[in-house]
Design an enzyme around this catalytic site. Structure first.
Site, PDB file in Angstrom:
ATOM      1  N   ASP A 145       0.430  -1.480  -0.113  1.00  0.00           N
ATOM      2  CA  ASP A 145      -0.133   0.049  -0.205  1.00  0.00           C
ATOM      3  C   ASP A 145       1.068   1.029  -0.185  1.00  0.00           C
ATOM      4  OD1 ASP A 145      -2.093  -1.577  -0.398  1.00  0.00           O
ATOM      5  OD2 ASP A 145      -2.026  -1.764   1.941  1.00  0.00           O
ATOM      6  N   ASP A 179      -7.239  -1.746  -4.161  1.00  0.00           N
ATOM      7  CA  ASP A 179      -8.295  -0.880  -3.554  1.00  0.00           C
ATOM      8  C   ASP A 179      -9.642   0.075  -4.201  1.00  0.00           C
ATOM      9  OD1 ASP A 179      -7.077  -2.372  -2.024  1.00  0.00           O
ATOM     10  OD2 ASP A 179      -6.003  -0.910  -0.192  1.00  0.00           O
TER      11      ASP A 179
END
Length: 201
Positions: A145, A179
């Site tokens: 991320d 995401d």
């Protein structure tokens, strides 16, 4: 929308997602030490997620394996949903939404399945791809991320019960392209629900 166009959307998202992840993984040091402040409200910050959203984990030795296997089965289900929807000539809204969700899910599965055996750690130094000293094993990779939007930071007023005086950040989640793809697909299904589930004439 044809199945071919849906596959094109999936391929583009996967290429962008993996390119960004590999670039960040090999050019950023884990955590705040390698943070790049693009703006006051947008930062690029490498973290690695062993679990689900907000780092939620399934406890136990096999928790990560269970999560990865579940994700793989879920992707097969989403893939069939996409194929079936194309056969039924479903709306473009539905086809795009499913393609986005599928692409995002596969993007994160790639991290979980492969990253543990092709990368070494990013702690305190830059990570190396195809390392001779990988940080994990198959199915135990950590999802990369990097997108961080701390739009609003401050302190709760002291008179507020429980949280009084504590600091807060909005939005404090750190996420990736995959995401975003999943969230956008779900958002389309929610916002354009009637259009999504109406067959084309």
């Amino acid at each position: 929308m044809s199945l071919r166009n849906s596959i094109l959307i999936i391929a583009i998202i996967l290429l962008v997602d993996q390119f960004v992840k590999i670039y960040i993984k090999t050019n950023f040091i884990y955590g705040e030490a390698g943070q790049v402040d693009v703006a006051n409200w947008f930062k690029i910050l490498l973290i690695e997620n062993e679990g689900m959203a907000w780092g939620t984990k399934i406890p136990g030795m096999y928790g990560k394996l269970i999560l990865t296997v579940f994700r793989i089965f879920a992707v097969f289900g989403i893939g069939y949903w996409l194929y079936d929807s194309s056969k039924k000539q479903s709306s473009n809204y539905l086809m795009v939404a499913i393609a986005l969700i599928f692409a995002g899910a596969v993007g994160n599965i790639i991290d979980s399945v492969f990253y543990g055996v092709i990368f070494d750690d990013s702690y305190g130094h830059l990570s190396t791809i195809f390392s001779n000293n990988p940080y994990g094993t198959w199915f135990y990779g950590r999802v990369v991320d990097m997108l961080y939007f701390p739009i609003l930071e401050g302190n709760f007023p002291k008179w507020l019960p429980i949280w009084g005086g504590h600091t807060f950040k909005f939005f404090n989640a750190i996420f990736n392209i995959a995401d975003m793809s999943i969230s956008t697909g779900v958002g389309i299904l929610i916002v354009f629900n009637k259009k999504a589930f109406t067959k084309k004439l």
